[in-house]
Design a protein around this motif. Sequence first.
Motif: not given
Length: 654
Positions: A607-617
């Motif tokens: 879920f952290a990986i998915v969150n980081n990807l979303m933060k990167k746009g």
Amino acid sequence: MTHKKIQLSLQKILTDNTPMTLKQLYSKKNMGKIAYKICYNNKIRTLKALLRHGDKHHTFENLHGCDERINNEILRVYLQHSIHKLKNNETPPLTRIISNLNCMQRDIIALFIDNHYWRMPKRAQNAILKYLDNDLSVENINEKILSNDSFSSREVRSVGILMAKEVDTFTSKLRHLITEVSQIYYTKDLNAFKIKMHFERIYPSHTFPDVVFSSQSIFRMADYLINNELLFQGHNNAVLKNGINIYLEPHWFTPENFSKEIGLSKERVRQILRGNLNMLDDKLQVIKYLDDPFLKVLGIDDQQDFIHIDNSLFLAINKEDDLYFTRQFCTYLIYLYLSDHYDLIGEMSDVLIRKDAGSRTRHYWKNFYLLSKSISHNIDHLTLVDDISRRRSKRNTRTYSLPIKKLIAKHSKYAPRKIPQTVCQFTEILLKNELKVPIDEDKNVIIERNTLVLLYEYSRKALEALGKPAHFEEICEKANELFPDNHFNPKQVQTSMKRELGFTPISRSGYFGLKEWENIDDGFKGGTIREIIQEYLNENNRPIHIHELYPYIKKFRPNTYSRSIYDNLKLDASGKFIIFKHKFIGLSKKTNKYNVEKYRAIPQNIFAIVNNLMKKGYTKNNIRKFMKEKYGFTKKETDCLFQETPRYNKRRKK
């Protein structure tokens, strides 16, 4: 006209002067006005002319304007004065009498010659035949014997004193018969005389009274033959009358009790009974010589496709002849009488032999039925009836129907669409009367249920009446409403609704539905939530995320939610389910079909990986592509992770 009336008329004639003209007969009221006028108009004006016309034509129906009634009246006058001539020794020569015989009179004389010739000793037969040059015609016998004054039986070669007496008896009887037959003109009387000759040929030692032939009844004749022991004699006749289903008897026959009455063993009684039945057809063929007029009154003839003797016809027959025949024997006699045109449908040993019990391997026939030969050879009604009988005797847990045409086609040469209507009518009568089988308006044979209705069937009918899943107490209440004679208990109803009987419980709420409804209603599925999940997982070869399961479960259980479903599976102690990381659910028995390493290798911080990807746009599609390349996730699996990612959930709420 009877012989007594003729004799009375003759006595009156002998006391008066015999009138010589028809006008004198008319004036003395010995002839009616219409009969006199018809004779006068046809140039018959004297008694001599009337006698001459009668001697030549043997009828007066050929006169212009003469009908049957007038013909009978003129024949009466003719007979009166013919007898008067005979009484005054004016008997015409035998040769002239023979020359004036009609066809039926000649047939009777020929039958008499044949009967008596074959009764003579063989030596006398050979001698007479040789003397007559192998010609036994009445004309040749008259020429060489009857009208030959020089004939002497003693002079016939190879004929001794005893044989001469046989020949003299034969010629004397023949001469008397020719004279007697020549004085019978009515067709009905000649026919009765001829029939009597046939019976005397078959039973030469028995003298039949004329009253037996007066009605021409086949039933009265059969009764006479049986009671005078002409068919069978002694013990055989006693067994026939008591063991064959002929008379309406109050006491039932068994070989055991009857053997004691007549002093024979029961096995010997059975042998006689079987022998009598085998010979009965041949013994009663003699009734074919009769011409029963009452059958025509009843509408029974050889022009029908089938004949069924019901109770009304059978009673009418017995009343007419004052008899006590059974319905089965009446039908059997009619069959023998019309056997050239009809076949007998039914087993003779079943119908005619009196016994307590029938066969267990086939249908035990109760009656006979007559079907035209042109139809019966195309269909086997015996196997058809056995088929229906077997269907009814085996255990039937439900009522069902069979189209009568398909049933007939199975046991006949007919195609279903080409079955004659008369065959359907006969088969319907046969099944209704023989098997008591109901047939509906659409011509379907109804095979009724023959087992008791069980409790679960009442529950099913109540549930079907409700038309929707219901609590067992509601089902019980409906069952009591539908079947007020029964008193159902809610717990009994609940216990009766088992899965193997077609019921399906809805979770553990006490609600039940029918398994078949699952195929009809897309929004209905029985069983517990675990069972529904298990069925769904069985159809997939990969573990399913809880968020993918939830929409499917919600269709059938709208009050549930994903967290509750997940907790339910975690509490399962059966070991049927396997729960992978991040709420992926599978079946333990299908682990060999799953890519287990894929789901075990999912990072804990996915879920952290998915969150980081979303933060990167990263867009959703870019994240799906990444997850597929990195971890082998499908689009659906990635979407389920989105629902679990707090950042994604937060963005979705905004």
